[in-house]
Design a protein around this motif. Structure first.
Motif, PDB file in Angstrom:
ATOM      1  N   THR A  65       0.216 -27.244  23.074  1.00 55.63           N
ATOM      2  CA  THR A  65      -0.104 -26.282  24.135  1.00 55.63           C
ATOM      3  C   THR A  65       1.132 -25.440  24.412  1.00 55.63           C
ATOM      4  O   THR A  65       2.226 -25.730  23.919  1.00 55.63           O
ATOM      5  N   HIS A  66       0.928 -24.413  25.249  1.00 53.00           N
ATOM      6  CA  HIS A  66       2.047 -23.611  25.753  1.00 53.00           C
ATOM      7  C   HIS A  66       1.841 -23.456  27.259  1.00 53.00           C
ATOM      8  O   HIS A  66       0.971 -22.713  27.691  1.00 53.00           O
ATOM      9  N   VAL A  67       2.622 -24.207  28.039  1.00 52.11           N
ATOM     10  CA  VAL A  67       2.377 -24.284  29.485  1.00 52.11           C
ATOM     11  C   VAL A  67       3.563 -23.803  30.328  1.00 52.11           C
ATOM     12  O   VAL A  67       3.596 -24.032  31.531  1.00 52.11           O
ATOM     13  N   PHE A  68       4.526 -23.118  29.692  1.00 51.69           N
ATOM     14  CA  PHE A  68       5.695 -22.623  30.453  1.00 51.69           C
ATOM     15  C   PHE A  68       5.311 -21.269  31.063  1.00 51.69           C
ATOM     16  O   PHE A  68       5.799 -20.226  30.665  1.00 51.69           O
ATOM     17  N   TYR A  69       4.408 -21.315  32.057  1.00 49.14           N
ATOM     18  CA  TYR A  69       3.837 -20.063  32.588  1.00 49.14           C
ATOM     19  C   TYR A  69       4.860 -19.257  33.386  1.00 49.14           C
ATOM     20  O   TYR A  69       4.748 -18.043  33.500  1.00 49.14           O
ATOM     21  N   SER A  70       5.875 -19.937  33.931  1.00 44.15           N
ATOM     22  CA  SER A  70       6.859 -19.214  34.744  1.00 44.15           C
ATOM     23  C   SER A  70       7.962 -18.573  33.906  1.00 44.15           C
ATOM     24  O   SER A  70       8.749 -17.793  34.424  1.00 44.15           O
TER      25      SER A  70
END
Ligand SMILES: [Zn+2]
Length: 385
Positions: A65-70
């Motif tokens: 996944t890619h969850v580094f939204y900030s």
């Protein structure tokens, strides 16, 4: 004797590949743990949820996944994107590198109900430069000492390194970025895995996969851009890939919007070459879109391509749990595991899916999420359930 708990999920069809269990069973939770219910014992719980006719699974683990939204343009918000899809653990694949990993932990990982683990990108800024420019991969920029201090500081969350080996990313560097990444993983410790992105690789897949060690992960296994895992006639899985599996290299689907081809998947599956891991490669542009949507849709796709229900679930539960050192703690409903649970309806429903090469398949059964429990708490539930 009566066994007491806080929450009882009653009468569902439990599938728990980690224990090789499949059948109608109750799942009892006390606090944040699963409690064993021996056959014939009576059970009492504060709250009882009837799951008759539904699948009750370990909380799903999305390995890519890619969850580094900030901190990246591609990152999704883990709780709002994943909990409604039955995903209780996410492994972020290289969104952050040494320059921004602290920020990833402080702004995302520490504030999420989803359990988050990560592979550190070998390139120092991770995928923060996407989507306007690709990450630089000159191995001279890879910073082993900074990696080492991060692996010491975050030894629980950091489980490996990530590198992308597409021709358009590596250019003249060829396989040098992967070679350097593997060398650094060796120096960082025996448990540090390398996950390599393999679309449109430079040169032959044989050369790329020969660099991987036992326990490393070849991701986007069924991708169809440039050289792929099949022999030139497109009919068989090439020998180097089969050999890699025999020596312990793992294969992940990480489908994304365009990192799979039905023609490659079908030929590989006809050869019995199933993926070890089924994951999404979820990004902001594919979340809740038909191309990826979320892990349950990707699971439905592989179910319709002929992988058994048991193996599809294993590839999203016990296998990824063991890869991140969490065997028996998550990805299973075994006694004393964390109470991470996903309830699904396996719904008969025709659904058309298309790959980027224009091929269309029809799924006939779709996993529809109905309830998600993390650490013993219900964090998502559909009104119909
Ligand atoms: Zn990815």
């Amino acid at each position: 004797m009566t066994i007491r708990g806080d929450l009882l999920i009653h009468g569902g069809n439990v599938i728990d590949p980690g224990r090789d269990f499949s059948g109608k069973a109750d799942v009892l939770i006390q606090g944040n743990r699963i409690v064993d219910v021996p056959q014939g014992e009576t059970v009492e719980a504060e709250k009882v949820i009837d799951a008759t006719g539904y699948l009750v699974l370990p909380g799903l683990i999305d390995y890519h996944t890619h969850v580094f939204y900030s901190g990246t343009a591609i990152g999704v918000h883990p709780d709002s994107a994943l909990l409604p899809q039955g995903v209780t653990t996410a492994i972020d694949q290289g969104s952050a590198g040494v320059t921004n990993f602290d920020s990833f932990i402080k702004t995302v990982v520490n504030h999420s109900q989803v359990r988050i683990f990560a592979h550190l990108h070998a390139s120092p800024a991770g995928l923060a430069t996407l989507t306007r420019c690709l990450e630089p991969v000159d191995p001279k920029m890879f910073d082993l000492e900074s990696m080492r201090s991060l692996f010491e500081k975050y030894d629980r969350q950091l489980v490996g390194l990530k590198i992308r080996q597409s021709r358009e990313i590596v250019g003249e560097w060829g396989l040098a970025p992967l070679e350097a990444t593997v060398q650094m993983a060796d120096k960082l410790g025996s448990k540090v895995r390398v996950v390599v992105h393999t679309t449109n690789p430079p040169g032959a897949v044989e050369d790329l996969v020969s660099l991987l060690r036992s326990g490393d992960v070849f991701t986007h296994v069924y991708q169809g851009k440039g050289n792929n895992i099949l022999t030139n006639d497109g009919k068989k899985v090439c020998k180097a890939i089969q050999d890699a599996r025999s020596r312990g290299v793992l294969f992940d689907t990480a489908d994304g919007r365009g990192h799979y081809a039905f023609s490659v998947a079908r030929a590989a599956l006809a050869n019995g070459f199933e993926p070890d891991i089924i994951s999404t490669d979820l990004v902001r542009g594919s979340l809740f879109e038909r191309s990826v949507f979320g892990l349950p849709l990707i699971m439905s796709k592989y179910l319709s391509l002929g992988i058994s229900l048991q193996n599809v679930i294993k590839a999203c539960t016990s296998t990824p749990a063991s890869l991140i050192g969490m065997n028996g703690k998550i990805g299973t409903l075994a006694s004393n595991a964390y109470a991470d649970i996903a309830v699904f309806q396996l719904k008969e429903m025709p659904l058309l899916l298309q790959d980027v090469f224009g091929e269309v398949i029809t799924c006939s059964q779709v996993f529809v999420p109905r309830m998600t429990v993390v650490n013993g708490r219900v964090v998502y539930r559909s009104l119909e359930f």
